[in-house]
Write an enzyme that holds these catalytic residues in place. Sequence first.
Site, PDB file in Angstrom:
ATOM      1  N   HIS A   4      -5.781   2.521  48.905  1.00 35.04           N
ATOM      2  CA  HIS A   4      -7.017   1.914  49.398  1.00 35.04           C
ATOM      3  C   HIS A   4      -7.945   1.515  48.251  1.00 35.04           C
ATOM      4  O   HIS A   4      -9.004   0.958  48.487  1.00 35.04           O
ATOM      5  CB  HIS A   4      -7.711   2.878  50.365  1.00 35.04           C
ATOM      6  CG  HIS A   4      -8.376   4.047  49.688  1.00 35.04           C
ATOM      7  ND1 HIS A   4      -7.748   4.797  48.711  1.00 35.04           N
ATOM      8  CD2 HIS A   4      -9.608   4.592  49.831  1.00 35.04           C
ATOM      9  CE1 HIS A   4      -8.570   5.751  48.298  1.00 35.04           C
ATOM     10  NE2 HIS A   4      -9.699   5.649  48.964  1.00 35.04           N
TER      11      HIS A   4
ATOM     12  N   TRP B 291     -11.939   4.559  43.706  1.00 37.44           N
ATOM     13  CA  TRP B 291     -11.873   4.492  42.238  1.00 37.44           C
ATOM     14  C   TRP B 291     -11.096   5.655  41.634  1.00 37.44           C
ATOM     15  O   TRP B 291     -10.404   5.499  40.634  1.00 37.44           O
ATOM     16  CB  TRP B 291     -13.272   4.383  41.637  1.00 37.44           C
ATOM     17  CG  TRP B 291     -13.237   3.967  40.195  1.00 37.44           C
ATOM     18  CD1 TRP B 291     -13.723   4.654  39.128  1.00 37.44           C
ATOM     19  CD2 TRP B 291     -12.664   2.757  39.650  1.00 37.44           C
ATOM     20  NE1 TRP B 291     -13.503   3.959  37.953  1.00 37.44           N
ATOM     21  CE2 TRP B 291     -12.854   2.789  38.243  1.00 37.44           C
ATOM     22  CE3 TRP B 291     -12.004   1.658  40.197  1.00 37.44           C
ATOM     23  CZ2 TRP B 291     -12.403   1.775  37.395  1.00 37.44           C
ATOM     24  CZ3 TRP B 291     -11.561   0.648  39.349  1.00 37.44           C
ATOM     25  CH2 TRP B 291     -11.762   0.716  37.975  1.00 37.44           C
ATOM     26  N   ASN B 292     -11.205   6.853  42.245  1.00 36.62           N
ATOM     27  CA  ASN B 292     -10.420   7.977  41.710  1.00 36.62           C
ATOM     28  C   ASN B 292      -8.931   7.668  41.825  1.00 36.62           C
ATOM     29  O   ASN B 292      -8.165   7.901  40.892  1.00 36.62           O
ATOM     30  CB  ASN B 292     -10.703   9.272  42.479  1.00 36.62           C
ATOM     31  CG  ASN B 292     -12.134   9.739  42.298  1.00 36.62           C
ATOM     32  OD1 ASN B 292     -12.588   9.963  41.189  1.00 36.62           O
ATOM     33  ND2 ASN B 292     -12.849   9.859  43.398  1.00 36.62           N
ATOM     34  N   SER B 293      -8.518   7.162  42.983  1.00 37.45           N
ATOM     35  CA  SER B 293      -7.101   6.844  43.178  1.00 37.45           C
ATOM     36  C   SER B 293      -6.663   5.773  42.191  1.00 37.45           C
ATOM     37  O   SER B 293      -5.572   5.858  41.614  1.00 37.45           O
ATOM     38  CB  SER B 293      -6.847   6.351  44.605  1.00 37.45           C
ATOM     39  OG  SER B 293      -7.117   7.386  45.523  1.00 37.45           O
TER      40      SER B 293
ATOM     41  N   ASP C 196     -24.636  12.077  41.544  1.00 38.51           N
ATOM     42  CA  ASP C 196     -23.769  10.920  41.760  1.00 38.51           C
ATOM     43  C   ASP C 196     -24.527   9.890  42.595  1.00 38.51           C
ATOM     44  O   ASP C 196     -25.722  10.043  42.853  1.00 38.51           O
ATOM     45  CB  ASP C 196     -22.413  11.349  42.348  1.00 38.51           C
ATOM     46  CG  ASP C 196     -22.574  12.157  43.611  1.00 38.51           C
ATOM     47  OD1 ASP C 196     -23.349  11.710  44.491  1.00 38.51           O
ATOM     48  OD2 ASP C 196     -21.948  13.237  43.741  1.00 38.51           O
TER      49      ASP C 196
ATOM     50  N   HIS D 109     -16.420  12.418  45.263  1.00 45.29           N
ATOM     51  CA  HIS D 109     -17.505  12.727  44.325  1.00 45.29           C
ATOM     52  C   HIS D 109     -17.211  14.022  43.586  1.00 45.29           C
ATOM     53  O   HIS D 109     -17.378  14.124  42.379  1.00 45.29           O
ATOM     54  CB  HIS D 109     -18.844  12.863  45.058  1.00 45.29           C
ATOM     55  CG  HIS D 109     -19.080  11.759  46.024  1.00 45.29           C
ATOM     56  ND1 HIS D 109     -19.423  11.938  47.339  1.00 45.29           N
ATOM     57  CD2 HIS D 109     -18.949  10.426  45.854  1.00 45.29           C
ATOM     58  CE1 HIS D 109     -19.503  10.782  47.938  1.00 45.29           C
ATOM     59  NE2 HIS D 109     -19.219   9.851  47.067  1.00 45.29           N
TER      60      HIS D 109
ATOM     61  N   GLN E 126     -14.300  -0.757  47.638  1.00 42.25           N
ATOM     62  CA  GLN E 126     -12.857  -0.859  47.379  1.00 42.25           C
ATOM     63  C   GLN E 126     -12.372  -2.303  47.227  1.00 42.25           C
ATOM     64  O   GLN E 126     -11.431  -2.571  46.492  1.00 42.25           O
ATOM     65  CB  GLN E 126     -12.083  -0.139  48.487  1.00 42.25           C
ATOM     66  CG  GLN E 126     -12.325   1.359  48.459  1.00 42.25           C
ATOM     67  CD  GLN E 126     -12.099   2.018  49.804  1.00 42.25           C
ATOM     68  OE1 GLN E 126     -11.543   1.423  50.722  1.00 42.25           O
ATOM     69  NE2 GLN E 126     -12.545   3.262  49.938  1.00 42.25           N
TER      70      GLN E 126
ATOM     71  N   GLN F 215      -2.083  14.540  45.503  1.00 42.43           N
ATOM     72  CA  GLN F 215      -1.924  13.146  45.068  1.00 42.43           C
ATOM     73  C   GLN F 215      -1.756  12.974  43.559  1.00 42.43           C
ATOM     74  O   GLN F 215      -0.881  12.243  43.111  1.00 42.43           O
ATOM     75  CB  GLN F 215      -3.136  12.332  45.550  1.00 42.43           C
ATOM     76  CG  GLN F 215      -3.111  10.908  45.037  1.00 42.43           C
ATOM     77  CD  GLN F 215      -4.090  10.009  45.730  1.00 42.43           C
ATOM     78  OE1 GLN F 215      -4.109   9.912  46.949  1.00 42.43           O
ATOM     79  NE2 GLN F 215      -4.915   9.315  44.968  1.00 42.43           N
TER      80      GLN F 215
ATOM     81  N   GLU G 101      -6.290   7.393  38.837  1.00 33.68           N
ATOM     82  CA  GLU G 101      -5.121   8.296  38.822  1.00 33.68           C
ATOM     83  C   GLU G 101      -3.839   7.478  38.681  1.00 33.68           C
ATOM     84  O   GLU G 101      -2.906   7.860  37.971  1.00 33.68           O
ATOM     85  CB  GLU G 101      -5.090   9.141  40.103  1.00 33.68           C
ATOM     86  CG  GLU G 101      -6.143  10.254  40.097  1.00 33.68           C
ATOM     87  CD  GLU G 101      -6.423  10.839  41.484  1.00 33.68           C
ATOM     88  OE1 GLU G 101      -5.657  10.570  42.430  1.00 33.68           O
ATOM     89  OE2 GLU G 101      -7.429  11.574  41.618  1.00 33.68           O
TER      90      GLU G 101
HETATM   91  N1  UDP Z   1      -6.666  13.078  47.507  1.00 31.58           N
HETATM   92  C1  UDP Z   1      -5.652  14.020  47.461  1.00 31.58           C
HETATM   93  N2  UDP Z   1      -4.848  14.168  48.552  1.00 31.58           N
HETATM   94  C2  UDP Z   1      -4.975  13.425  49.674  1.00 31.58           C
HETATM   95  C3  UDP Z   1      -6.001  12.443  49.719  1.00 31.58           C
HETATM   96  C4  UDP Z   1      -6.827  12.287  48.609  1.00 31.58           C
HETATM   97  O1  UDP Z   1      -5.488  14.717  46.451  1.00 31.58           O
HETATM   98  O2  UDP Z   1      -4.190  13.625  50.620  1.00 31.58           O
HETATM   99  C5  UDP Z   1      -7.577  12.936  46.335  1.00 31.58           C
HETATM  100  C6  UDP Z   1      -7.176  11.788  45.438  1.00 31.58           C
HETATM  101  O3  UDP Z   1      -6.218  12.213  44.492  1.00 31.58           O
HETATM  102  C7  UDP Z   1      -8.505  11.400  44.814  1.00 31.58           C
HETATM  103  C8  UDP Z   1      -9.517  11.729  45.894  1.00 31.58           C
HETATM  104  O4  UDP Z   1      -8.880  12.639  46.777  1.00 31.58           O
HETATM  105  O5  UDP Z   1      -8.767  12.174  43.675  1.00 31.58           O
HETATM  106  C9  UDP Z   1      -9.957  10.513  46.687  1.00 31.58           C
HETATM  107  O6  UDP Z   1     -10.854   9.780  45.922  1.00 31.58           O
HETATM  108  P1  UDP Z   1     -10.920   8.191  45.984  1.00 31.58           P
HETATM  109  O7  UDP Z   1     -12.092   7.759  45.156  1.00 31.58           O
HETATM  110  O8  UDP Z   1      -9.635   7.601  45.620  1.00 31.58           O
HETATM  111  O9  UDP Z   1     -11.129   7.859  47.505  1.00 31.58           O
HETATM  112  P2  UDP Z   1     -12.177   8.350  48.625  1.00 31.58           P
HETATM  113  O10 UDP Z   1     -11.525   9.463  49.349  1.00 31.58           O
HETATM  114  O11 UDP Z   1     -13.434   8.763  47.910  1.00 31.58           O
HETATM  115  O12 UDP Z   1     -12.310   7.133  49.465  1.00 31.58           O
END
Ligand code: UDP
Length: 468
Positions: free
Chosen positions: A357, A360-362, A116, A18, A382, A342, A365
Amino acid sequence: MESSNPHAVIVSSPGVGHLVRDIELGNRLVADHNFRVTFFVVLEDQATVGESQLIQSAKAQKLLDIVQLPPVDLSGQLQPNTPTFTRLTAVMREISETLRSAISALKPTPIALVVDIFGTPVLDVADEFHMLKYVFVSSAWPLALMLYAPILDKEVEGEYVDQKEPIKLPGCMPVRPQDVVSPMMDRTKQEYHSFLQVGSKIRKSDGVLVNTWEDLDAATLNAMRSEEESYGSAPIYAVGPLIRSVGPPASRSQLLDWLDEQPVESVLYIAFGSLGVLSAQQITELASGLELSQQRFIWVLHPPSKKDVSADRGDNALAYLPDGFLERTHNLGLVVTQWAPQSDILRHPSTGGFLSHCGWNSSLESILSGVPIIAWPLYAEQKMNATMLAEEVGVAVRPKVAPTKGVVGREEIEMMVRKVMEGQEGKAMRGRVRELKISGEKALTEGGSSFTAVSQLAKQCVMNSSQR
Ligand code: UDP
């Protein structure tokens, strides 16, 4: 003297996922649309490594007025296994009083409150101050399901996951019963009722901001806008793709140095977000599949799910790898157990695939780095994201059996890795993902669909403030 810049408050619920997109939204509002933004960070405990890195770099950018609220500890009121949706909405409800007094100290009163998905309990505070209220959510298709859920609740008998036919959403792609979001998996649970309440609150907001863009999600966005009876009448603004922007490097990670030494698009990056964990058996199969594929990799490895943590190996994630794996693969890849940079890894030219996984951020990215995906959904929304990426958008492959239903075997993993990294299918996906990258970047530039959507939102805020 009153500043003419519209002043918005963003309240970010606990969790890196978030925080990362809420900060980017705030940055865009300030940098591109002349807002002033007060940004409240809510944590459940001490900030995690990921959370503190994000807060520090947002502070260094100096665009937002960042206020960290005292951590909310509900461990005495909730069970340790209370599901995320119920837990985080409870945390956000708990901060209402603190937020009320923080907002009353802001002069003049801000025009808008943005929360959010877990922050809807504090929207009542916006009403008290006659502020506009907005909800910022991740992806469009799960939003459609959430807005339509109160209707499904009346129409569908029995559990959603037991339905024989896909669940129809007016104007949208149907949802396969096995793909429904986690809170809809069991209708007898409190989690499901919290989910329905959040959907109802979103319908009553002044607008929903979605971290997508018109070209990616046209059909779903149009359906939500035109089918008022099904989805309500809150305006839908597609404002993305917002991902973590390139910040000043605090110190360069050794992982990036290693990537510098590897051939272009030769490395598979493997990570399951901030919370994703695998079973011990799945860790073994994944390691073996990687080894069979002989592809280069960076793997962010967490200890297995709690039920699989053994007394002798404890929280030492590396101890769950097959014997000799690290020695045999030391020329091929790296396993890291700490927080990894990441977005920098995905942007690196040597990265050629992402086993993800599908948070949505991943997903965003990966798309904005032009990197195709092996979709490995675990929880929350997911599975819907994975289905969309694989079947609608064509930038992902995924295992035949969902990773939540069974263990994905080493041969299938080897096959998927090869497909993405060296096969024709991987090439086609890479082409498609690059087109999307260009279209996503265009949406954010002046005149692009997302830029224009935020300009419209800014206008709504300014008009509202002149009427107060
Ligand atoms: N992230 C990171 N390093 C890690 C794990 C996660 O930078 O070792 C960041 C990743 O780039 C993303 C966020 O954490 O921006 C994870 O958001 P996402 O929505 O993908 O997954 P969530 O953790 O919310 O399930």
